[in-house]
Design a protein around this motif. Sequence first.
Motif, PDB file in Angstrom:
ATOM      1  N   VAL A  87       5.945  18.441   9.593  1.00 55.62           N
ATOM      2  CA  VAL A  87       5.870  17.559   8.145  1.00 55.62           C
ATOM      3  C   VAL A  87       6.348  18.179   6.990  1.00 55.62           C
ATOM      4  CG1 VAL A  87       3.902  16.403   6.627  1.00 55.62           C
ATOM      5  CG2 VAL A  87       3.580  16.795   9.002  1.00 55.62           C
ATOM      6  N   ARG A  88       7.275  17.402   6.608  1.00 47.38           N
ATOM      7  CA  ARG A  88       7.969  17.644   5.190  1.00 47.38           C
ATOM      8  C   ARG A  88       7.201  18.092   4.133  1.00 47.38           C
ATOM      9  NH1 ARG A  88      13.039  13.300   4.839  1.00 47.38           N
ATOM     10  NH2 ARG A  88      11.826  12.957   2.921  1.00 47.38           N
ATOM     11  N   PRO A  89       7.464  18.662   3.037  1.00 44.44           N
ATOM     12  CA  PRO A  89       6.801  18.844   1.893  1.00 44.44           C
ATOM     13  C   PRO A  89       6.356  17.600   1.128  1.00 44.44           C
ATOM     14  CG  PRO A  89       8.780  20.569   2.015  1.00 44.44           C
ATOM     15  CD  PRO A  89       8.948  19.400   3.083  1.00 44.44           C
ATOM     16  N   ASP A  90       7.053  16.447   1.401  1.00 41.63           N
ATOM     17  CA  ASP A  90       6.643  15.272   0.790  1.00 41.63           C
ATOM     18  C   ASP A  90       5.776  14.335   1.655  1.00 41.63           C
ATOM     19  OD1 ASP A  90       8.573  14.447   2.353  1.00 41.63           O
ATOM     20  OD2 ASP A  90       9.925  13.448   1.021  1.00 41.63           O
ATOM     21  N   GLN A  91       5.075  14.997   2.606  1.00 43.61           N
ATOM     22  CA  GLN A  91       4.217  14.620   3.421  1.00 43.61           C
ATOM     23  C   GLN A  91       4.753  13.637   4.488  1.00 43.61           C
ATOM     24  OE1 GLN A  91       1.603  12.624   0.175  1.00 43.61           O
ATOM     25  NE2 GLN A  91       0.117  14.421   0.548  1.00 43.61           N
ATOM     26  N   HIS A  92       6.012  13.403   4.652  1.00 44.84           N
ATOM     27  CA  HIS A  92       6.519  12.692   5.739  1.00 44.84           C
ATOM     28  C   HIS A  92       6.741  13.363   6.943  1.00 44.84           C
ATOM     29  CE1 HIS A  92       7.646   8.812   3.878  1.00 44.84           C
ATOM     30  NE2 HIS A  92       7.417   9.528   2.774  1.00 44.84           N
ATOM     31  N   VAL A  93       6.424  12.635   8.225  1.00 43.64           N
ATOM     32  CA  VAL A  93       6.876  13.238   9.572  1.00 43.64           C
ATOM     33  C   VAL A  93       8.332  13.541   9.780  1.00 43.64           C
ATOM     34  CG1 VAL A  93       6.524  13.010  11.886  1.00 43.64           C
ATOM     35  CG2 VAL A  93       4.556  12.283  10.260  1.00 43.64           C
ATOM     36  N   ALA A 106       0.866  -1.243   0.066  1.00 44.90           N
ATOM     37  CA  ALA A 106       0.034   0.178  -0.040  1.00 44.90           C
ATOM     38  C   ALA A 106       0.903   1.326   0.126  1.00 44.90           C
ATOM     39  CB  ALA A 106      -0.881   0.014   1.090  1.00 44.90           C
ATOM     40  N   GLY A 107       2.139   1.044   0.217  1.00 45.52           N
ATOM     41  CA  GLY A 107       2.988   1.988   0.223  1.00 45.52           C
ATOM     42  C   GLY A 107       3.137   3.068   1.400  1.00 45.52           C
ATOM     43  N   THR A 108       2.430   2.517   2.566  1.00 44.98           N
ATOM     44  CA  THR A 108       2.492   3.173   3.929  1.00 44.98           C
ATOM     45  C   THR A 108       3.498   2.748   4.847  1.00 44.98           C
ATOM     46  OG1 THR A 108       0.756   1.657   4.849  1.00 44.98           O
ATOM     47  CG2 THR A 108      -0.055   3.478   3.428  1.00 44.98           C
ATOM     48  N   GLY A 126       1.127   8.047  17.131  1.00 49.60           N
ATOM     49  CA  GLY A 126       0.773   7.533  15.775  1.00 49.60           C
ATOM     50  C   GLY A 126       1.158   8.169  14.756  1.00 49.60           C
ATOM     51  N   PHE A 127       2.068   9.197  14.977  1.00 49.10           N
ATOM     52  CA  PHE A 127       2.873  10.043  13.985  1.00 49.10           C
ATOM     53  C   PHE A 127       4.220   9.678  13.941  1.00 49.10           C
ATOM     54  CE2 PHE A 127      -0.719  13.105  14.394  1.00 49.10           C
ATOM     55  CZ  PHE A 127      -1.509  12.924  13.295  1.00 49.10           C
ATOM     56  N   ASP A 128       4.606   8.494  13.503  1.00 43.52           N
ATOM     57  CA  ASP A 128       5.841   7.889  13.605  1.00 43.52           C
ATOM     58  C   ASP A 128       6.736   8.695  12.943  1.00 43.52           C
ATOM     59  OD1 ASP A 128       5.282   5.779  15.158  1.00 43.52           O
ATOM     60  OD2 ASP A 128       5.061   4.284  13.684  1.00 43.52           O
ATOM     61  N   ILE A 129       7.807   9.192  13.487  1.00 44.06           N
ATOM     62  CA  ILE A 129       8.717   9.995  12.649  1.00 44.06           C
ATOM     63  C   ILE A 129       9.311   9.369  11.624  1.00 44.06           C
ATOM     64  CG2 ILE A 129      11.145  11.508  12.962  1.00 44.06           C
ATOM     65  CD1 ILE A 129      10.258  11.848  15.980  1.00 44.06           C
ATOM     66  N   GLY A 130       9.748   9.928  10.247  1.00 41.12           N
ATOM     67  CA  GLY A 130       9.996   9.303   9.137  1.00 41.12           C
ATOM     68  C   GLY A 130       9.060   8.620   8.180  1.00 41.12           C
ATOM     69  N   THR A 131       7.732   8.388   8.755  1.00 40.00           N
ATOM     70  CA  THR A 131       6.515   7.877   7.771  1.00 40.00           C
ATOM     71  C   THR A 131       5.918   9.033   7.464  1.00 40.00           C
ATOM     72  OG1 THR A 131       5.238   7.458   9.822  1.00 40.00           O
ATOM     73  CG2 THR A 131       6.578   5.627   9.658  1.00 40.00           C
ATOM     74  N   ARG A 132       4.959   8.447   6.414  1.00 38.31           N
ATOM     75  CA  ARG A 132       4.257   9.479   6.006  1.00 38.31           C
ATOM     76  C   ARG A 132       3.032   9.979   6.925  1.00 38.31           C
ATOM     77  NH1 ARG A 132      -0.092   5.790   6.946  1.00 38.31           N
ATOM     78  NH2 ARG A 132      -1.885   6.084   5.334  1.00 38.31           N
ATOM     79  N   PHE A 133       2.649  11.244   6.954  1.00 41.35           N
ATOM     80  CA  PHE A 133       1.791  11.724   8.024  1.00 41.35           C
ATOM     81  C   PHE A 133       0.409  11.148   7.593  1.00 41.35           C
ATOM     82  CE2 PHE A 133      -1.717  15.028   9.083  1.00 41.35           C
ATOM     83  CZ  PHE A 133      -1.141  15.406  10.308  1.00 41.35           C
TER      84      PHE A 133
END
Length: 649
Positions: free
Chosen positions: A618-624, A451-453, A474-481
């Motif tokens: 959150v980065r511009p590419d949606q990652h925390v 699923a890409g998550t 629930g907002f793991d650092i490094g994963t998508r938001f």
Amino acid sequence: MQFHLNGFRPGDPDIAAPAQPHANIEPSASVASEVDVLIIGCGPAGLTLAAQLAAFPNIKTRIVERKPGPLLVGQADGVACRSVEMFNAFGFAERMLKEAYWVNETTFWKPDESAPNSITRSARIQDTEDGLSEFPHLILNQARVHDFYLELMRNSSSQLEPLYWRRFLSLDVASTRTNDPRTRPVRVTLERLDPGYEGQLETINASYVVGCDGAHSRVRESIGLTLHGDSANQAWGVMDVLAVTDFPDIRMKTLIQSANQGSIVIIPREGGYMVRIYVELEKLAANERASARDISSDDLIATVNRIFHPYTLEVKEIVWWSVYEIGQRLCDKFDDIPTQVTDTLCPRVFIAGDACHTHSPKAGQGMNVSMRDTFNLGWKLASVVLGRCTPELLHSYSAERHAVAKVLIDFDQEWSKMISAPPKTIQLASNEGIDPAEFQAYFVRHARYTAGTAIQYRASLIVGEPRHQQLATGFDIGTRFHSAPVIRLADAKPMQLGHTVKADGRWRLFLFGDAQDPIATNSCMRGLCDFLAGTADSIVRKFARAGEDIDAVFDIRAIFQQSHHALPIEAMPSLLLPRKGRYGLLDYEKVFCANQSPDHDIFAMRSVDREHGCIVIVRPDQHVAQVLPLNGFSELSAFFDRFMIVASA
């Protein structure tokens, strides 16, 4: 959706006012001799990057392609949940959802133990787990994805159009190169292929070049990189067909293992009638190519019918078909800088997508991973070219995406072996083949990855250490938001918080309120907002340029625990009601409240500490990128000081 900020404009709000009226590039025009970013290839990776950079009219971007025009029929079809989240940031997810096939369930078929030459359904499962994403797994022709990107580029303020009929010949990076992004040390030579201009050469001097030119990438060759890996010596056929069949799961994603005829993967296509079928063919000898077997489309249909027994497939039309060998290959690096000199030199040439990693198509990861390569790279290039971030930021592209590609290759090798293995049955020895139940369990275990998550970037220049992760587990650092429902305070609109993250190059700061009354003058939230808005040393002030809106670099939004009926919008700190645009209009879309339904409360869904609250960067590419306490002023500044450039007075 927001528009009319700088005055009323009639018409479609998705079409931006051109930065330079009538700046469209004619197909027969010459490429500009000086550009900031030159993209080679109009595949999904190249168009994702071009669509991102098109949002910045101050960046001179060109994208070239050797083919005569846009793709009409694509080979990739699977669109992972994470990719739909990305498309939402670009603004065309809703159109895609309307047109695409939704993968809701997956069915599994195995040999019938009472009649081994026949197949029988063994299981059906939900394709993706509940709550994994607000978007489904989709199937849509790759060409349509290209169409959405091309329209987005055309409607941007840059009015960016690809230049077709261009063959990449060579590039050379000046030996006197520096890290200054204002210089253009990369010299590229193109050959024109269009009628009337055949053989003419064009030379472009670029600050940065990105090779998105496929598995046989000449850009990759030009910077001395090589794909490493092996072939599995296994041939598969694939075809998109319009057919009549009595197989009951023809409109379901289906994985079939026959007793001794091979395996099939069925992928229903958009439109209700077409279906894609992957069919396992005979094992290849070492170093043998599938093309040497002279396999025809009739051979594919005959193999499908043998595996389908007792069902039949009558093909009425073949839209597209091909035969390929399974292989997994990966480059050591995704840019032109050798590891031993990364301390002194920053990249100027990059490769993305199939140019740096290749694998089988059956897990549906090719287009998805390729697009996320350049979604990762695009905002970084924009930040460096615009002088907002140091060029050292560009090293993170290869580091982050190579790690992702390595996981992809390892997964694809294991998945390809399993899908090609014969099923264990009562007729086979216990040590042969694979148990169909094990095959299904593997599929379920790796659903988050497909699923890409599941991607998580490691701690780096732009990903913080998890010192305060407990504030929002629930907002793991490094994963998508991971988005969740909220209620917008100003107009009571229920919406997904993640949908506020657009592909515009900005960082997001989500401020989750603590247990205090947010209206109180001594509350933590007000203290943070006052610091950010009024202190010269705050990131909002020191990285903003004169004349820019207060949220030009950092889009700051607050989420409170209280009901939206309990908080007066007029009492919010000025940072959360910023004046913007030439008229100083108020932006009322910065403040949200938790949905009071227990099943839709973002604080509970994402395990945000109600007592203390937190900042989620959150980065511009949606990652925390980081989780910090509301009073973590110095840590917030220190994080961005590592890679951002203070704006000149």
